[in-house]
Design a protein around this motif. Structure first.
Motif, PDB file in Angstrom:
ATOM      1  N   SER A  37       0.818  -1.202   0.000  1.00 23.85           N
ATOM      2  CA  SER A  37       0.000   0.000   0.000  1.00 23.85           C
ATOM      3  C   SER A  37       0.860   1.264   0.000  1.00 23.85           C
ATOM      4  CB  SER A  37      -0.926  -0.027   1.216  1.00 23.85           C
ATOM      5  OG  SER A  37      -1.802   1.049   1.183  1.00 23.85           O
ATOM      6  N   ARG A  38       1.900   1.273   0.834  1.00 22.41           N
ATOM      7  CA  ARG A  38       2.761   2.457   0.920  1.00 22.41           C
ATOM      8  C   ARG A  38       3.676   2.601  -0.285  1.00 22.41           C
ATOM      9  NH1 ARG A  38       4.371   2.709   7.303  1.00 22.41           N
ATOM     10  NH2 ARG A  38       2.334   3.392   8.002  1.00 22.41           N
ATOM     11  N   LYS A  39       4.345   1.510  -0.671  1.00 22.03           N
ATOM     12  CA  LYS A  39       5.317   1.587  -1.774  1.00 22.03           C
ATOM     13  C   LYS A  39       4.662   1.864  -3.116  1.00 22.03           C
ATOM     14  CE  LYS A  39       9.429   0.767   0.013  1.00 22.03           C
ATOM     15  NZ  LYS A  39      10.585   1.623  -0.193  1.00 22.03           N
ATOM     16  N   LEU A  40       3.434   1.369  -3.285  1.00 21.99           N
ATOM     17  CA  LEU A  40       2.738   1.602  -4.549  1.00 21.99           C
ATOM     18  C   LEU A  40       1.913   2.892  -4.519  1.00 21.99           C
ATOM     19  CD1 LEU A  40       1.540  -2.045  -5.323  1.00 21.99           C
ATOM     20  CD2 LEU A  40       3.483  -0.818  -6.329  1.00 21.99           C
ATOM     21  N   GLY A  41       1.905   3.565  -3.376  1.00 23.80           N
ATOM     22  CA  GLY A  41       1.182   4.826  -3.248  1.00 23.80           C
ATOM     23  C   GLY A  41      -0.313   4.672  -3.456  1.00 23.80           C
ATOM     24  N   LEU A  42      -0.883   3.610  -2.901  1.00 28.20           N
ATOM     25  CA  LEU A  42      -2.303   3.362  -3.102  1.00 28.20           C
ATOM     26  C   LEU A  42      -3.147   4.338  -2.294  1.00 28.20           C
ATOM     27  CD1 LEU A  42      -2.403  -0.552  -2.890  1.00 28.20           C
ATOM     28  CD2 LEU A  42      -2.120   0.893  -4.913  1.00 28.20           C
ATOM     29  N   GLY A  43      -4.231   4.783  -2.903  1.00 27.00           N
ATOM     30  CA  GLY A  43      -5.180   5.635  -2.202  1.00 27.00           C
ATOM     31  C   GLY A  43      -6.038   4.797  -1.261  1.00 27.00           C
ATOM     32  N   LYS A  44      -6.943   5.445  -0.556  1.00 25.18           N
ATOM     33  CA  LYS A  44      -7.778   4.740   0.419  1.00 25.18           C
ATOM     34  C   LYS A  44      -8.642   3.679  -0.257  1.00 25.18           C
ATOM     35  CE  LYS A  44     -11.023   5.394   4.164  1.00 25.18           C
ATOM     36  NZ  LYS A  44     -11.923   6.264   4.871  1.00 25.18           N
ATOM     37  N   ASP A  45      -9.259   4.034  -1.390  1.00 25.57           N
ATOM     38  CA  ASP A  45     -10.100   3.069  -2.094  1.00 25.57           C
ATOM     39  C   ASP A  45      -9.277   1.893  -2.620  1.00 25.57           C
ATOM     40  OD1 ASP A  45     -12.331   4.574  -1.625  1.00 25.57           O
ATOM     41  OD2 ASP A  45     -12.412   5.468  -3.644  1.00 25.57           O
ATOM     42  N   GLN A  46      -8.113   2.188  -3.181  1.00 26.50           N
ATOM     43  CA  GLN A  46      -7.259   1.122  -3.702  1.00 26.50           C
ATOM     44  C   GLN A  46      -6.781   0.200  -2.580  1.00 26.50           C
ATOM     45  OE1 GLN A  46      -4.580   3.934  -5.497  1.00 26.50           O
ATOM     46  NE2 GLN A  46      -5.127   3.239  -7.560  1.00 26.50           N
ATOM     47  N   SER A  47      -6.429   0.777  -1.440  1.00 29.58           N
ATOM     48  CA  SER A  47      -6.007  -0.030  -0.290  1.00 29.58           C
ATOM     49  C   SER A  47      -7.154  -0.903   0.210  1.00 29.58           C
ATOM     50  CB  SER A  47      -5.509   0.864   0.847  1.00 29.58           C
ATOM     51  OG  SER A  47      -4.333   1.530   0.460  1.00 29.58           O
ATOM     52  N   THR A  48      -8.350  -0.359   0.189  1.00 26.30           N
ATOM     53  CA  THR A  48      -9.518  -1.138   0.610  1.00 26.30           C
ATOM     54  C   THR A  48      -9.728  -2.326  -0.314  1.00 26.30           C
ATOM     55  OG1 THR A  48     -10.555   0.839   1.527  1.00 26.30           O
ATOM     56  CG2 THR A  48     -12.003  -1.028   1.062  1.00 26.30           C
ATOM     57  N   TRP A  49      -9.583  -2.090  -1.630  1.00 23.17           N
ATOM     58  CA  TRP A  49      -9.738  -3.188  -2.594  1.00 23.17           C
ATOM     59  C   TRP A  49      -8.626  -4.217  -2.431  1.00 23.17           C
ATOM     60  CZ3 TRP A  49     -13.858  -4.726  -4.874  1.00 23.17           C
ATOM     61  CH2 TRP A  49     -14.870  -3.818  -5.155  1.00 23.17           C
ATOM     62  N   LEU A  50      -7.419  -3.771  -2.128  1.00 20.03           N
ATOM     63  CA  LEU A  50      -6.309  -4.700  -1.888  1.00 20.03           C
ATOM     64  C   LEU A  50      -6.636  -5.593  -0.692  1.00 20.03           C
ATOM     65  CD1 LEU A  50      -3.404  -5.720  -2.429  1.00 20.03           C
ATOM     66  CD2 LEU A  50      -2.609  -3.893  -0.911  1.00 20.03           C
ATOM     67  N   LEU A  51      -7.107  -4.992   0.397  1.00 17.32           N
ATOM     68  CA  LEU A  51      -7.473  -5.765   1.588  1.00 17.32           C
ATOM     69  C   LEU A  51      -8.635  -6.715   1.299  1.00 17.32           C
ATOM     70  CD1 LEU A  51      -7.258  -3.006   4.346  1.00 17.32           C
ATOM     71  CD2 LEU A  51      -5.724  -4.951   4.040  1.00 17.32           C
ATOM     72  N   LEU A  52      -9.638  -6.204   0.607  1.00 13.85           N
ATOM     73  CA  LEU A  52     -10.808  -7.011   0.296  1.00 13.85           C
ATOM     74  C   LEU A  52     -10.432  -8.207  -0.585  1.00 13.85           C
ATOM     75  CD1 LEU A  52     -13.893  -7.228   0.598  1.00 13.85           C
ATOM     76  CD2 LEU A  52     -14.093  -5.895  -1.512  1.00 13.85           C
ATOM     77  N   SER A  53      -9.663  -7.960  -1.629  1.00 15.41           N
ATOM     78  CA  SER A  53      -9.283  -9.061  -2.527  1.00 15.41           C
ATOM     79  C   SER A  53      -8.356 -10.052  -1.831  1.00 15.41           C
ATOM     80  CB  SER A  53      -8.637  -8.526  -3.803  1.00 15.41           C
ATOM     81  OG  SER A  53      -7.460  -7.812  -3.505  1.00 15.41           O
ATOM     82  N   THR A  54      -7.568  -9.579  -0.872  1.00 15.72           N
ATOM     83  CA  THR A  54      -6.693 -10.488  -0.126  1.00 15.72           C
ATOM     84  C   THR A  54      -7.505 -11.385   0.788  1.00 15.72           C
ATOM     85  OG1 THR A  54      -4.859  -8.913  -0.181  1.00 15.72           O
ATOM     86  CG2 THR A  54      -4.787 -10.607   1.525  1.00 15.72           C
ATOM     87  N   PHE A  55      -8.366 -10.791   1.587  1.00 19.11           N
ATOM     88  CA  PHE A  55      -9.065 -11.580   2.592  1.00 19.11           C
ATOM     89  C   PHE A  55     -10.284 -12.329   2.063  1.00 19.11           C
ATOM     90  CE2 PHE A  55      -6.548  -8.687   5.224  1.00 19.11           C
ATOM     91  CZ  PHE A  55      -5.831  -9.657   5.916  1.00 19.11           C
ATOM     92  N   CYS A  56     -10.658 -12.072   0.806  1.00 22.53           N
ATOM     93  CA  CYS A  56     -11.713 -12.865   0.174  1.00 22.53           C
ATOM     94  C   CYS A  56     -11.123 -13.958  -0.719  1.00 22.53           C
ATOM     95  CB  CYS A  56     -12.629 -11.964  -0.660  1.00 22.53           C
ATOM     96  SG  CYS A  56     -13.664 -10.900   0.361  1.00 22.53           S
ATOM     97  N   ASN A  57      -9.817 -14.085  -0.721  1.00 18.42           N
ATOM     98  CA  ASN A  57      -9.128 -15.043  -1.578  1.00 18.42           C
ATOM     99  C   ASN A  57      -9.062 -16.404  -0.896  1.00 18.42           C
ATOM    100  OD1 ASN A  57      -6.710 -16.527  -2.588  1.00 18.42           O
ATOM    101  ND2 ASN A  57      -6.643 -14.789  -3.992  1.00 18.42           N
ATOM    102  N   PHE A  58      -9.486 -17.428  -1.609  1.00 23.65           N
ATOM    103  CA  PHE A  58      -9.469 -18.787  -1.062  1.00 23.65           C
ATOM    104  C   PHE A  58      -8.048 -19.246  -0.737  1.00 23.65           C
ATOM    105  CE2 PHE A  58      -9.000 -23.362  -1.754  1.00 23.65           C
ATOM    106  CZ  PHE A  58      -9.849 -23.840  -0.757  1.00 23.65           C
ATOM    107  N   GLY A  59      -7.085 -18.854  -1.556  1.00 24.65           N
ATOM    108  CA  GLY A  59      -5.690 -19.244  -1.315  1.00 24.65           C
ATOM    109  C   GLY A  59      -5.175 -18.721   0.014  1.00 24.65           C
TER     110      GLY A  59
END
Length: 195
Positions: A37-59
């Motif tokens: 999130s920090r290194k890629l300079g993600l905004g709040k919405d992008q960080s939220t999507w990163l978290l959501l896609s991570t924790f909704c991932n079956f892997g």
């Protein structure tokens, strides 16, 4: 050397070892997500999507529920990627060598380093690899290494066995192994990843 890293878990009862591995995985995953999130300079919405896609991932669920070490490797790969992007050669070499934690992934960072012409990183990676390889030989001996390589070959050349079930994995290679005849799946996989 992986056995040396994981050996302290054997001193605990199974439930304690599982809890510690889960905490380590959650901690490392949190660090990786924060780092991305920090290194890629993600905004709040992008960080939220990163978290959501991570924790909704079956892997991710599978790794956490199975007490696997894949997040340790993810941490090494993430650190390697940013070291290469910023051309920090010593760090890139160190982290690429650490990816030896999962030997079947080791060739990828070496290819990246060679194509990027990061020769100092390649030298450092080879040093780290030699040290970790020496530790591995010292701990389990050459017969142990030979048996491990035999197991890797078995997993790479058979459809499933001993917990290696491509029909439950979420990657291109597993998808091809599941839908294509097994004898052709590896060639189709290579054909799809090379371009």
């Amino acid at each position: 050397f992986t056995a040396l890293v994981l050996m302290p878990l054997a001193w605990l009862p199974f439930s304690g070892a599982f809890a510690v591995m889960t905490l380590v995985n959650v901690g490392l995953l949190s660090v990786v997500l924060l780092f991305l999130s920090r290194k890629l300079g993600l905004g709040k919405d992008q960080s939220t999507w990163l978290l959501l896609s991570t924790f909704c991932n079956f892997g991710v669920h599978s790794v956490l529920l199975g007490g696997q070490t894949s997040i340790v490797v993810l941490s090494c790969v993430t650190a390697f990627m940013f070291a290469v992007c910023t051309r920090k050669q010593s760090a890139a070499g160190f982290w690429s060598g650490c990816i030896f934690f999962k030997p079947q992934l080791l060739v990828v960072p070496f290819i990246v380093i060679a194509f990027k012409k990061l020769w100092k990183a390649l030298f450092v990676a080879c040093l780290v690899l030699m040290v970790l390889g020496s530790i591995s030989i010292f701990i389990v001996g050459l017969p142990g290494i030979t048996s491990y390589l035999r197991l890797l070959r078995f997993y790479g050349t058979t459809e499933s066995g001993f917990g290696s079930y491509p029909q439950y994995m979420h990657n291109l290679r597993a998808l091809l192994q599941y839908y294509a005849p097994f004898s052709y799946a590896r060639y189709a996989w290579v054909a799809l990843i090379i371009p």
